[in-house]
Write a protein that holds these residues in place. Structure first.
Motif, PDB file in Angstrom:
ATOM      1  N   ARG A   4       0.834  -1.208   0.000  1.00 21.87           N
ATOM      2  CA  ARG A   4       0.000   0.000   0.000  1.00 21.87           C
ATOM      3  C   ARG A   4       0.864   1.252   0.000  1.00 21.87           C
ATOM      4  O   ARG A   4       1.946   1.282   0.588  1.00 21.87           O
ATOM      5  CB  ARG A   4      -0.898   0.035   1.230  1.00 21.87           C
ATOM      6  CG  ARG A   4      -2.015  -0.920   1.170  1.00 21.87           C
ATOM      7  CD  ARG A   4      -2.930  -0.674   2.332  1.00 21.87           C
ATOM      8  NE  ARG A   4      -4.144  -1.436   2.154  1.00 21.87           N
ATOM      9  CZ  ARG A   4      -5.183  -1.335   2.918  1.00 21.87           C
ATOM     10  NH1 ARG A   4      -5.180  -0.513   3.927  1.00 21.87           N
ATOM     11  NH2 ARG A   4      -6.252  -2.059   2.699  1.00 21.87           N
ATOM     12  N   TYR A   6      -0.107   3.995   1.417  1.00 20.07           N
ATOM     13  CA  TYR A   6      -0.367   4.703   2.672  1.00 20.07           C
ATOM     14  C   TYR A   6      -0.680   3.690   3.767  1.00 20.07           C
ATOM     15  O   TYR A   6      -1.087   2.572   3.504  1.00 20.07           O
ATOM     16  CB  TYR A   6      -1.528   5.682   2.508  1.00 20.07           C
ATOM     17  CG  TYR A   6      -2.824   5.023   2.093  1.00 20.07           C
ATOM     18  CD1 TYR A   6      -3.733   4.575   3.034  1.00 20.07           C
ATOM     19  CD2 TYR A   6      -3.135   4.844   0.754  1.00 20.07           C
ATOM     20  CE1 TYR A   6      -4.899   3.963   2.655  1.00 20.07           C
ATOM     21  CE2 TYR A   6      -4.292   4.228   0.365  1.00 20.07           C
ATOM     22  CZ  TYR A   6      -5.180   3.793   1.331  1.00 20.07           C
ATOM     23  OH  TYR A   6      -6.334   3.182   0.957  1.00 20.07           O
ATOM     24  N   THR A  55     -12.511   6.479   4.485  1.00 25.55           N
ATOM     25  CA  THR A  55     -11.846   7.136   3.363  1.00 25.55           C
ATOM     26  C   THR A  55     -11.363   8.531   3.739  1.00 25.55           C
ATOM     27  O   THR A  55     -10.238   8.916   3.410  1.00 25.55           O
ATOM     28  CB  THR A  55     -12.796   7.225   2.153  1.00 25.55           C
ATOM     29  OG1 THR A  55     -13.219   5.910   1.807  1.00 25.55           O
ATOM     30  CG2 THR A  55     -12.121   7.876   0.966  1.00 25.55           C
ATOM     31  N   ASP A  58      -8.352   8.093   6.029  1.00 21.42           N
ATOM     32  CA  ASP A  58      -7.180   7.531   5.360  1.00 21.42           C
ATOM     33  C   ASP A  58      -6.559   8.497   4.365  1.00 21.42           C
ATOM     34  O   ASP A  58      -5.341   8.602   4.272  1.00 21.42           O
ATOM     35  CB  ASP A  58      -7.557   6.248   4.618  1.00 21.42           C
ATOM     36  CG  ASP A  58      -7.693   5.060   5.548  1.00 21.42           C
ATOM     37  OD1 ASP A  58      -7.234   5.155   6.699  1.00 21.42           O
ATOM     38  OD2 ASP A  58      -8.274   4.048   5.114  1.00 21.42           O
ATOM     39  N   ARG A  59      -7.382   9.210   3.618  1.00 20.58           N
ATOM     40  CA  ARG A  59      -6.869  10.016   2.506  1.00 20.58           C
ATOM     41  C   ARG A  59      -6.689  11.496   2.826  1.00 20.58           C
ATOM     42  O   ARG A  59      -5.779  12.125   2.294  1.00 20.58           O
ATOM     43  CB  ARG A  59      -7.820   9.910   1.310  1.00 20.58           C
ATOM     44  CG  ARG A  59      -8.085   8.525   0.846  1.00 20.58           C
ATOM     45  CD  ARG A  59      -6.948   8.022   0.016  1.00 20.58           C
ATOM     46  NE  ARG A  59      -7.164   6.608  -0.293  1.00 20.58           N
ATOM     47  CZ  ARG A  59      -6.986   6.110  -1.471  1.00 20.58           C
ATOM     48  NH1 ARG A  59      -6.589   6.863  -2.455  1.00 20.58           N
ATOM     49  NH2 ARG A  59      -7.176   4.830  -1.673  1.00 20.58           N
ATOM     50  N   LYS A  62      -5.300  12.151   7.668  1.00 26.34           N
ATOM     51  CA  LYS A  62      -3.951  11.587   7.756  1.00 26.34           C
ATOM     52  C   LYS A  62      -3.307  11.706   9.130  1.00 26.34           C
ATOM     53  O   LYS A  62      -2.147  11.365   9.284  1.00 26.34           O
ATOM     54  CB  LYS A  62      -3.021  12.189   6.707  1.00 26.34           C
ATOM     55  CG  LYS A  62      -3.450  11.883   5.308  1.00 26.34           C
ATOM     56  CD  LYS A  62      -2.382  12.238   4.325  1.00 26.34           C
ATOM     57  CE  LYS A  62      -2.941  12.111   2.940  1.00 26.34           C
ATOM     58  NZ  LYS A  62      -2.325  11.151   2.135  1.00 26.34           N
TER      59      LYS A  62
END
Length: 70
Positions: A4, A6, A55, A58-59, A62
């Motif tokens: 991955r 991230y 989401t 995660d995106r 952070k």
């Protein structure tokens, strides 16, 4: 297996799990106990909300409160 780009945000996963529990209990209070009487779209919206929470954390956010290596 591909690596991955991230790391998984643990804070987002925990908040999504808490959201799932509260949303399910809220749906139980509104629609009653029988699970077969629920509209199908209700479960889809609950799962979509959990997906959006993970989401976003995660995106975009952070920042992870449970990982100290950042």
């Amino acid at each position: 297996m591909a690596k991955r780009k991230y790391k998984t945000n643990i804070t987002g996963r925990i908040i999504a799990a808490i959201y799932l529990i509260f949303a399910y209990h809220f749906a139980n209070d509104i629609f009653g106990n029988p699970i077969s009487g629920y509209p199908f779209g209700l479960f889809s919206l609950i799962l979509l909300g959990a997906f959006i929470i993970t989401t976003v954390f995660d995106r975009f956010v952070k920042y992870d409160f449970f990982r100290n290596d950042q």
